[in-house]
Design a protein around this motif. Structure first.
Motif, short mmCIF file in Angstrom:
data_model
loop_
_atom_site.label_atom_id
_atom_site.label_comp_id
_atom_site.label_asym_id
_atom_site.label_seq_id
_atom_site.Cartn_x
_atom_site.Cartn_y
_atom_site.Cartn_z
N THR A 1 1.01 -1.20 -0.30
CA THR A 1 -0.21 -0.12 0.01
C THR A 1 0.46 1.22 -0.05
O THR A 1 1.78 0.94 0.45
CB THR A 1 -0.80 0.11 0.92
OG1 THR A 1 0.04 -0.18 2.49
CG2 THR A 1 -1.81 -0.97 0.98
N ASP A 2 0.46 2.43 -0.34
CA ASP A 2 1.34 3.54 -0.66
C ASP A 2 1.26 3.86 1.11
O ASP A 2 3.05 4.66 1.54
CB ASP A 2 0.11 4.64 -0.83
CG ASP A 2 0.49 4.94 -2.59
OD1 ASP A 2 0.69 3.78 -2.97
OD2 ASP A 2 -0.98 5.47 -2.75
N VAL B 1 6.42 4.16 4.76
CA VAL B 1 7.05 3.33 5.91
C VAL B 1 8.00 2.60 5.53
O VAL B 1 9.58 3.16 6.28
CB VAL B 1 5.80 2.07 6.70
CG1 VAL B 1 7.19 1.01 7.68
CG2 VAL B 1 4.86 2.28 7.99
N LEU B 2 8.74 2.55 4.47
CA LEU B 2 9.89 1.09 4.03
C LEU B 2 11.30 3.03 3.48
O LEU B 2 12.14 2.82 4.13
CB LEU B 2 9.30 0.85 3.05
CG LEU B 2 9.00 -0.69 3.33
CD1 LEU B 2 8.18 -0.71 1.16
CD2 LEU B 2 8.75 -1.45 4.03
N GLY C 1 -1.68 -12.92 0.49
CA GLY C 1 -2.81 -13.59 -0.85
C GLY C 1 -3.78 -12.05 -0.79
O GLY C 1 -4.84 -12.19 -2.25
N GLU C 2 -3.58 -11.31 -0.25
CA GLU C 2 -4.33 -9.78 -1.33
C GLU C 2 -3.56 -9.33 -1.72
O GLU C 2 -2.04 -9.06 -2.60
CB GLU C 2 -4.07 -9.09 0.63
CG GLU C 2 -4.86 -9.86 1.47
CD GLU C 2 -6.28 -9.40 1.16
OE1 GLU C 2 -7.02 -8.62 0.76
OE2 GLU C 2 -7.12 -10.33 2.15
N ASP C 3 -4.42 -8.03 -2.52
CA ASP C 3 -3.79 -7.47 -3.63
C ASP C 3 -2.29 -6.74 -3.23
O ASP C 3 -1.19 -6.77 -3.67
CB ASP C 3 -4.84 -6.78 -4.16
CG ASP C 3 -5.71 -7.43 -4.87
OD1 ASP C 3 -5.50 -9.00 -5.24
OD2 ASP C 3 -6.66 -7.01 -5.50
N GLY D 1 1.06 -1.93 7.28
CA GLY D 1 1.66 -2.05 8.01
C GLY D 1 1.32 -3.42 8.89
O GLY D 1 1.79 -4.42 9.55
N LEU D 2 -0.44 -4.13 9.14
CA LEU D 2 -0.17 -5.10 9.76
C LEU D 2 0.18 -6.41 9.23
O LEU D 2 1.44 -7.07 10.50
CB LEU D 2 -1.63 -5.40 9.72
CG LEU D 2 -2.75 -4.02 11.06
CD1 LEU D 2 -4.01 -4.35 10.86
CD2 LEU D 2 -1.39 -4.32 12.63
#
Length: 178
Positions: free
Chosen positions: A24-25, A30-31, A127-129, A133-134
């Protein structure tokens, strides 16, 4: 006063194109934060503790996963101490939890420690697109030999408990969508 922070050009996070689209954005931010923290701290590689620190700072869902202020405050306190000079035994060393072979050339993996890179792949493979963070928190807490788990332990957080709690939250979110 002269700024001592090294100026190294920002690179896409991490330097693995197959992962870029899987975050995700918010997680991409975070990265980037973890990369800046490692540079500022003078560390050779971005490790799981850098990722944990950036996750806690940037993601409200990650902060909620700690189930209360005292644990979170202790973990953040330890991370801040580390960034201002404590924990120097890690500085300049490569994190190796044994999850993947150590990469001797830091440029080969965009300067990510092997354990941090393994956590990123694990988060992206749920498995999500797109990993959030979680997902990364669960992956960090699952590697018992990582620096992130050492930080959690020093903050009084049982990493197995945290990983289970996050897995429960992720499962609940999946069932709500499905």
């Amino acid at each position: 006063m002269q700024n001592r922070t090294p100026r190294i050009p920002e690179q896409p996070a991490p330097n693995h194109p197959e992962l870029d689209a899987r975050f995700t954005d918010e997680l991409a931010a975070v990265l980037s934060g973890a990369r800046r923290r490692a540079l500022r701290d003078g560390d050779r590689q971005i490790d799981t503790a850098h990722l944990l620190h950036s996750l806690i700072e940037a993601d409200p869902e990650v902060r909620e996963a700690f189930d209360g202020g005292p644990q979170l405050a202790r973990v953040l306190g330890y991370l801040v101490q580390r960034s201002i000079g404590y924990g120097l035994r890690w500085q300049g060393s490569v994190e190796d939890s044994g999850t993947v072979p150590v990469v001797r050339d830091p440029a080969a993996d965009g300067c990510w420690s092997p354990a941090a890179l393994a956590a990123l792949y694990r988060a992206a493979s749920r498995g999500e697109d797109r990993a959030a963070g979680l997902d990364l928190l669960a992956a960090l807490a699952a590697d018992a030999e990582s620096r992130a788990v050492e930080v959690l332990a020093r903050g009084g957080v049982d990493a197995r408990w945290l990983a289970g709690r996050v897995a429960g939250v992720l499962t609940t979110e999946e069932s709500r969508r499905g």
